[in-house]
Write a protein that holds these residues in place. Structure first.
Motif, PDB file in Angstrom:
ATOM      1  N   PHE A 117     -14.215  24.178 -67.773  1.00 33.29           N
ATOM      2  CA  PHE A 117     -13.738  25.381 -67.110  1.00 33.29           C
ATOM      3  C   PHE A 117     -12.345  25.778 -67.575  1.00 33.29           C
ATOM      4  CE2 PHE A 117     -17.080  26.452 -64.459  1.00 33.29           C
ATOM      5  CZ  PHE A 117     -17.584  25.340 -63.824  1.00 33.29           C
ATOM      6  N   LEU A 137     -20.495  33.696 -65.450  1.00 33.52           N
ATOM      7  CA  LEU A 137     -21.580  33.332 -64.531  1.00 33.52           C
ATOM      8  C   LEU A 137     -22.413  34.537 -64.144  1.00 33.52           C
ATOM      9  CD1 LEU A 137     -20.351  30.844 -61.848  1.00 33.52           C
ATOM     10  CD2 LEU A 137     -22.331  30.657 -63.286  1.00 33.52           C
ATOM     11  N   ILE A 154     -11.136  31.457 -54.177  1.00 38.50           N
ATOM     12  CA  ILE A 154     -11.237  30.098 -54.707  1.00 38.50           C
ATOM     13  C   ILE A 154      -9.890  29.406 -54.623  1.00 38.50           C
ATOM     14  CG2 ILE A 154     -11.670  28.724 -56.764  1.00 38.50           C
ATOM     15  CD1 ILE A 154     -13.714  30.711 -57.590  1.00 38.50           C
ATOM     16  N   GLU A 157      -9.224  28.340 -51.180  1.00 38.63           N
ATOM     17  CA  GLU A 157      -9.977  27.164 -50.755  1.00 38.63           C
ATOM     18  C   GLU A 157      -9.478  25.906 -51.431  1.00 38.63           C
ATOM     19  OE1 GLU A 157     -13.964  28.039 -51.764  1.00 38.63           O
ATOM     20  OE2 GLU A 157     -14.361  29.227 -49.994  1.00 38.63           O
ATOM     21  N   THR A 178     -18.509  19.627 -52.850  1.00 42.48           N
ATOM     22  CA  THR A 178     -19.518  20.546 -53.377  1.00 42.48           C
ATOM     23  C   THR A 178     -20.802  19.761 -53.554  1.00 42.48           C
ATOM     24  OG1 THR A 178     -17.676  21.371 -54.667  1.00 42.48           O
ATOM     25  CG2 THR A 178     -19.783  22.365 -55.052  1.00 42.48           C
ATOM     26  N   ASN A 184     -26.893  20.200 -60.086  1.00 41.71           N
ATOM     27  CA  ASN A 184     -26.913  21.320 -61.023  1.00 41.71           C
ATOM     28  C   ASN A 184     -26.283  20.997 -62.368  1.00 41.71           C
ATOM     29  OD1 ASN A 184     -28.275  23.084 -59.483  1.00 41.71           O
ATOM     30  ND2 ASN A 184     -26.502  24.165 -58.704  1.00 41.71           N
TER      31      ASN A 184
ATOM     32  N   PHE B 308     -15.848  22.992 -46.218  1.00 47.78           N
ATOM     33  CA  PHE B 308     -16.930  23.351 -47.122  1.00 47.78           C
ATOM     34  C   PHE B 308     -16.497  24.585 -47.890  1.00 47.78           C
ATOM     35  CE2 PHE B 308     -20.965  23.250 -48.838  1.00 47.78           C
ATOM     36  CZ  PHE B 308     -21.560  24.483 -48.781  1.00 47.78           C
ATOM     37  N   HIS B 309     -16.314  24.433 -49.196  1.00 50.56           N
ATOM     38  CA  HIS B 309     -15.797  25.540 -49.982  1.00 50.56           C
ATOM     39  C   HIS B 309     -16.946  26.379 -50.489  1.00 50.56           C
ATOM     40  CE1 HIS B 309     -12.205  23.234 -49.750  1.00 50.56           C
ATOM     41  NE2 HIS B 309     -12.675  22.262 -50.463  1.00 50.56           N
ATOM     42  N   VAL B 310     -17.109  27.549 -49.880  1.00 49.56           N
ATOM     43  CA  VAL B 310     -18.283  28.352 -50.213  1.00 49.56           C
ATOM     44  C   VAL B 310     -18.173  28.944 -51.598  1.00 49.56           C
ATOM     45  CG1 VAL B 310     -19.760  30.141 -49.350  1.00 49.56           C
ATOM     46  CG2 VAL B 310     -18.302  28.946 -47.787  1.00 49.56           C
ATOM     47  N   TYR B 311     -17.044  29.568 -51.876  1.00 51.31           N
ATOM     48  CA  TYR B 311     -16.885  30.242 -53.171  1.00 51.31           C
ATOM     49  C   TYR B 311     -16.832  29.228 -54.309  1.00 51.31           C
ATOM     50  CZ  TYR B 311     -15.969  34.561 -50.720  1.00 51.31           C
ATOM     51  OH  TYR B 311     -16.095  35.664 -49.935  1.00 51.31           O
ATOM     52  N   CYS B 312     -16.114  28.122 -54.098  1.00 47.74           N
ATOM     53  CA  CYS B 312     -16.051  27.098 -55.134  1.00 47.74           C
ATOM     54  C   CYS B 312     -17.439  26.564 -55.424  1.00 47.74           C
ATOM     55  CB  CYS B 312     -15.163  25.936 -54.682  1.00 47.74           C
ATOM     56  SG  CYS B 312     -13.453  26.369 -54.534  1.00 47.74           S
ATOM     57  N   ASN B 313     -18.233  26.398 -54.372  1.00 49.57           N
ATOM     58  CA  ASN B 313     -19.580  25.873 -54.564  1.00 49.57           C
ATOM     59  C   ASN B 313     -20.382  26.785 -55.472  1.00 49.57           C
ATOM     60  OD1 ASN B 313     -21.619  24.028 -54.112  1.00 49.57           O
ATOM     61  ND2 ASN B 313     -22.460  25.202 -52.434  1.00 49.57           N
ATOM     62  N   VAL B 315     -19.195  29.092 -57.701  1.00 51.79           N
ATOM     63  CA  VAL B 315     -18.663  29.270 -59.050  1.00 51.79           C
ATOM     64  C   VAL B 315     -18.736  27.972 -59.848  1.00 51.79           C
ATOM     65  CG1 VAL B 315     -16.574  29.765 -60.345  1.00 51.79           C
ATOM     66  CG2 VAL B 315     -17.201  31.187 -58.420  1.00 51.79           C
ATOM     67  N   PHE B 316     -18.360  26.843 -59.232  1.00 52.70           N
ATOM     68  CA  PHE B 316     -18.309  25.620 -60.018  1.00 52.70           C
ATOM     69  C   PHE B 316     -19.644  24.913 -60.097  1.00 52.70           C
ATOM     70  CE2 PHE B 316     -14.119  26.084 -60.924  1.00 52.70           C
ATOM     71  CZ  PHE B 316     -13.271  26.047 -59.864  1.00 52.70           C
ATOM     72  N   ALA B 317     -20.448  25.026 -59.086  1.00 48.20           N
ATOM     73  CA  ALA B 317     -21.708  24.295 -59.099  1.00 48.20           C
ATOM     74  C   ALA B 317     -22.890  25.220 -58.956  1.00 48.20           C
ATOM     75  CB  ALA B 317     -21.706  23.265 -57.975  1.00 48.20           C
ATOM     76  N   GLY B 318     -22.703  26.512 -59.206  1.00 48.59           N
ATOM     77  CA  GLY B 318     -23.782  27.456 -58.955  1.00 48.59           C
ATOM     78  C   GLY B 318     -24.793  27.514 -60.070  1.00 48.59           C
ATOM     79  N   LEU B 340     -22.576  36.076 -54.590  1.00 51.92           N
ATOM     80  CA  LEU B 340     -21.150  36.371 -54.476  1.00 51.92           C
ATOM     81  C   LEU B 340     -20.923  37.686 -53.735  1.00 51.92           C
ATOM     82  CD1 LEU B 340     -19.939  35.172 -57.960  1.00 51.92           C
ATOM     83  CD2 LEU B 340     -19.285  34.254 -55.769  1.00 51.92           C
ATOM     84  N   LYS B 341     -21.750  38.673 -54.083  1.00 49.50           N
ATOM     85  CA  LYS B 341     -21.588  39.970 -53.421  1.00 49.50           C
ATOM     86  C   LYS B 341     -21.860  39.855 -51.930  1.00 49.50           C
ATOM     87  CE  LYS B 341     -22.040  43.440 -56.894  1.00 49.50           C
ATOM     88  NZ  LYS B 341     -22.877  44.207 -57.737  1.00 49.50           N
ATOM     89  N   LEU B 344     -18.932  38.295 -50.168  1.00 51.27           N
ATOM     90  CA  LEU B 344     -17.855  39.263 -49.956  1.00 51.27           C
ATOM     91  C   LEU B 344     -18.217  40.223 -48.828  1.00 51.27           C
ATOM     92  CD1 LEU B 344     -16.874  40.092 -53.621  1.00 51.27           C
ATOM     93  CD2 LEU B 344     -15.532  38.882 -51.958  1.00 51.27           C
TER      94      LEU B 344
END
Lengths: 189, 739
Positions: A117, A137, A154, A157, A178, A184, B308-313, B315-318, B340-341, B344
């Protein structure tokens, strides 16, 4: 197994088994797949130093079926290659597949994910890195404002010490929370 | 001089902050003592700058500290250096997990191998090539065990095409298959095989003087059951009556006396075996579900606010790295974009909701209450419909004592065969028709999409469980009260063998369920696929929550019917196999790609939660039945007893006195009430600890931010001091470490 001439010497195989998370069968299969990428330049027998010297360039590497559709394939190849060139020797290829395999533990996957990243290689995940990741992405599906808001979220968080970028420790901390990362971030070859 | 004093204080603060371990602290503070010497604060610089990127991926190059786990810690006592010796296997395991290129690892491996070990002087030089085969037994076990797990290639292809979320649904089905296999193994070994192969010991024979004894009732029952031939025999296969009723499929045919096994010459107490094996099946299911749920719980963490990081989850693990086909990749891109949309969008809605007027809030609350009321009313309504339908079926069952009369529903003549299916068809039709109504209701209520899905699932599960409950209630309403000594009961209106009847109803329910799902997939699905090319709205979606509820419903039917038909788990194994392939066909051929991101972790937690809920709901009626309801006098292993659990009680009576005393004590209030109190106290303790930890975490987070600001401030001060004392060359000599 019926081969008159084996692909690797027993010492090489043992070294590969010790250095990666693969068994003997997996290593031979990986060699076969590596050879399929570019049969002309990659020999079928690698008992010498071919595994360290013969490289497959980035654009050929990207045709591997497991990587073809991955938005991070370029970064993957760059991280595992020497000098960020993207050209991989068989050693590098095996390393990459071993890190992405099912048996590799969390800490090694997290370490390499951080490097992937980190687009500008400065040791931190800054705004530009995260914006680029989000764009890759969604392959351009979000407009600039939305990307800005998302990267802001981000940072909110994950950036614990509030310095405007994510260090490796903060990234580790995020990945611990996560749950989907391990399932994944995994390629089966 | 004042500069040095300032330097001292600055360095002292830096040193205390960069202490990572006790040893480091010792070294660093000793340096602090000598900080007056100017040369030493170069080293303080090193420590300080190194700390900013401490255990990063590429930091291990030159420092010795990075290799301590491989080469062993070194301790210097006087002039002698002692190095910790680490076993070769451990070393290799550690080298494997280093994030370094292959060439570097190879060098490390060679170093590790070449080091002489003390054993070599005695035993002889260890061969450089250790044996290939299985030097690490755990890895060997895992690799070999993988060969025996079925369907792996199939699941891998599904994962490649549809993502891990949908693949987890099939993995869940495979797990249910395994559970049912284990249960059917238990039943086969301990119940069915002894009943088939053993010779019933000479129990009492029917004494004509007492026509209402259990044995005579049994004889009457067996003689009176109609055995039809020809076409009717095929129908009997589908309804469970006739010839099928008298086989070992149902409860009624099992002996109620001790059985002598042919080969082993043991007496096998059959009633005890029956009830214990059923309890065992339930216990094993419960333990396995809790184990899997806990495993998933450990991996997917508590969905607490802030942790629980929703956005990080996303972007990083999506991105699912196992996707191979371009179509699925395009779908995945749009799925992530949508996710993501919608995140938001949800934020915007939450903001709007916070700033809502109180009148609007009341309107929303009223809407939601109305929605809940409607849902509950629908549940009860469908429950009563099922109750009425089941009563109809019961009356039909009673009348079938030789006169094949045609029944009437609302004045229309209906053949007997169709009447058999009225309860099951009602249940299944309601289960198919009502959930979409729930979907519309939840949209009307104005919940966020996540909450909508949760409510939808809860309500659908509620509907299924309610249908089962009302069915059982209709059976219960016609049971004979305890103490009646008749065979069939003209006073109480139960059929002669009510357990077999219940077993038959559940058997028919399973059939109807299967037929309906096949019809939905093949007939309705194909029609919709053909039409959807013209009208895109009618596209078929692989609605994961609804499919999961279907699976959980089938499994709860299996658990219910274990007591009444011991071969039920085996039947369900076959059913699940069929459903496995049918659903794959559904997914691959008929369904359009879904636009919802199904995350594997969340899905797994959902599956296990739903399954646990259904399991607990199913054990209630079964427990009630076993403990309270008198078994029928004409059939089954418990004929003649007042309740089924009596079999266990009778055998406990034959145990030594002290065990009986212990059991007796365990069931009294003197033990149960204190035990309950202790349990509640433990729960409260854990809850209080969790709350304390949560507040600790937030406090530590604030402290981290403050520390970082302090560090920045001190760093700037250090730079300023360096410049003022003319040591700018130091800054060039020790550049900031980067990758």
């Amino acid at each position: 197994m019926g081969n008159r001439k084996s692909v690797f010497t027993p010492e090489q195989l043992e070294e590969y088994q010790d250095a990666t998370f693969f068994t003997r069968k997996d290593i031979l299969r990986a060699q076969k797949r590596f050879r399929e990428l570019s049969p002309i330049s990659v020999p079928s027998i690698m008992t010498g130093s071919e595994a360290q010297t013969i490289t497959v360039p980035l654009d050929v590497m990207e045709t591997l079926p497991e990587l073809k559709e991955n938005p991070f394939r370029k970064r993957l190849c760059q991280v595992f290659s020497k000098n960020n060139s993207g050209a991989l020797t068989f050693d590098d290829f095996l390393d990459m597949m071993s890190v992405l395999s099912e048996a590799s533990p969390r800490q090694i996957r997290v370490a390499y994910a951080f490097r992937i990243f980190d687009y500008n290689d400065d040791g931190y995940l800054g705004w530009s890195d995260l914006e680029q990741a989000a764009n890759e992405l969604t392959s351009g599906g979000l407009d600039k404002d939305e990307v800005h808001v998302i990267v802001g979220k981000i940072m909110e968080e994950g950036d614990i010490d509030d310095d405007g970028k994510l260090s490796f420790i903060e990234f580790q901390h995020i990945i611990e929370r996560t749950p989907d990362f391990m399932t994944n971030f995994h390629v089966r070859i | 001089m004042s500069n040095f004093r300032e330097l001292d204080s600055v360095l002292a603060r830096i040193n205390t902050m960069s202490c990572e371990s006790r040893e480091n602290c010792a070294m660093v503070s000793s340096k602090g003592r000598h900080a007056r010497r100017r040369s030493d604060w170069h080293k303080a610089d090193d420590e300080f700058f190194q700390e900013s990127y401490p255990s990063g991926p590429s930091n291990a190059n030159d420092t010795e500290a990075g290799y301590e786990d491989i080469q062993g810690k070194t301790l210097k006592i006087g002039d002698i250096r002692y190095t910790e010796r680490i076993e070769l296997d451990d070393r290799i395991a550690k080298i494997k997990t280093r994030a370094e290129p292959m060439g570097r690892k190879r060098i490390l491996l060679r170093e590790a191998r070449d080091e002489p070990s003390p054993r070599s002087e005695i035993v002889g030089p260890i061969s450089a090539h250790r044996k290939q085969a299985c030097h690490n037994t755990r890895i060997c076990w895992r690799d070999n065990a993988k060969l025996f797990v079925p369907f792996t290639a199939l699941l891998k292809s599904i994962q490649g095409r549809f993502g891990s979320g949908l693949a987890s649904y099939f993995i869940f089905m495979r797990w249910l298959l395994a559970l049912n296999l284990v249960m059917s193994l238990f039943m086969l070994l301990f119940v069915v095989l002894p009943a088939i192969s053993g010779n019933a010991e000479s129990g009492s024979i029917c004494n004509k003087r007492d026509p209402f004894s259990a044995e005579c009732c049994h004889e009457t029952y067996e003689n009176s059951t109609l055995v039809s031939t020809g076409f009717d025999a095929v129908f009997d296969f589908a309804t469970g009556t006739g010839w099928l009723e008298l086989t070992h499929l149902f409860y009624g045919h099992y002996p109620n006396v001790n059985v002598r096994l042919q080969f082993l010459e043991w007496t096998y107490v059959f009633p005890l075996a029956y009830i214990l094996t059923c309890s065992c099946c339930f216990l094993v299911s419960f333990m396995w579900i809790v184990y899997e749920a806990a495993k998933g719980f450990r991996e997917s963490l508590v969905n607490e606010k802030g942790s629980f990081h929703v956005y990080c989850n996303v972007v990083f693990a999506g991105w699912d790295f196992s996707i191979k086909s371009p179509k699925s990749a395009a779908v995945e891109h749009s799925v992530i974009t949508n996710e993501l949309k919608s995140l938001l969008h949800a934020e915007i809605i939450a903001e709007k909701r916070k700033s809502m007027q109180s009148s609007e809030r009341w309107k929303l609350r009223f809407k939601r209450m109305f929605g809940h009321f409607c849902a509950t009313a629908t549940l009860f309504g469908s429950g009563f419909a099922i109750y009425y339908a089941s009563k109809l079926g019961l009356e039909n069952a009673r009348i079938s004592d030789g006169n094949q009369t045609k029944e009437e529903i609302a004045g229309i003549e209906v053949p007997d065969f169709v009447m058999e299916y009225v309860p099951s068809v009602t249940i299944t039709v309601l289960n198919v028709v009502i959930p979409p109504l729930f979907g519309i209701l939840s949209v009307f209520e104005g919940y966020s999409p996540d909450q909508q899905v949760n409510f939808q699932i809860l309500r659908t599960i509620g509907l299924r469980l309610a249908s089962i409950f009302f069915l059982m209630a209709s059976f219960y309403s016609i049971m004979c009260p305890a103490g009646s000594f008749e065979c069939t009961g003209t006073k109480c209106k139960a059929p002669p063998c009510w357990e077999t009847y219940v077993g038959q109803e559940l058997y028919k329910l399973v059939w109807v369920d299967l037929v309906f799902s096949l019809a939905m997939v093949f007939i309705v699905g194909s029609l919709r696929k053909v039409v959807s090319s013209a009208i895109p709205l009618l596209q078929v979606d692989f609605d994961l929550p609804r499919q999961v509820v279907d699976l959980v419903y089938s499994q709860s039917l299996c658990w219910l019917s274990i007591l009444f038909s011991p071969l039920a788990p085996l039947l369900h194994v076959l059913k699940f196999l069929v459903v496995f392939y049918v659903k794959q066909f559904h997914l691959k051929v008929i369904c359009a790609p879904s636009l919802l991101l199904y995350r594997a972790s969340k899905s797994k937690a959902l599956f296990m939660g739903a399954l646990l809920l259904s399991f607990l709901a199913v054990t209630l009626p079964i427990g009630l039945l076993v403990l309270e309801v008198p078994p029928s006098r004409s059939c089954g292993p418990f004929r003649g007893r007042t309740h089924m659990w009596g079999a266990v009680v009778d055998s406990i009576k034959e145990w030594p006195v002290w065990i009986k005393a212990v059991f007796g004590f365990l069931t009294t209030a003197g033990f149960v009430v204190p035990a309950l109190i202790v349990l509640i106290l433990c729960l409260y303790y854990y809850y209080a600890m969790a709350a304390a930890h949560r507040s600790m975490v937030s406090r530590l987070q604030d402290q981290l931010i403050l520390e970082n600001r302090d560090k920045q401030f001190l760093r700037e001060k250090l730079e300023a001091l360096k410049k003022s004392t003319g040591r700018s060359s130091v800054a060039e000599a020790t550049p900031l470490r980067s990758t």
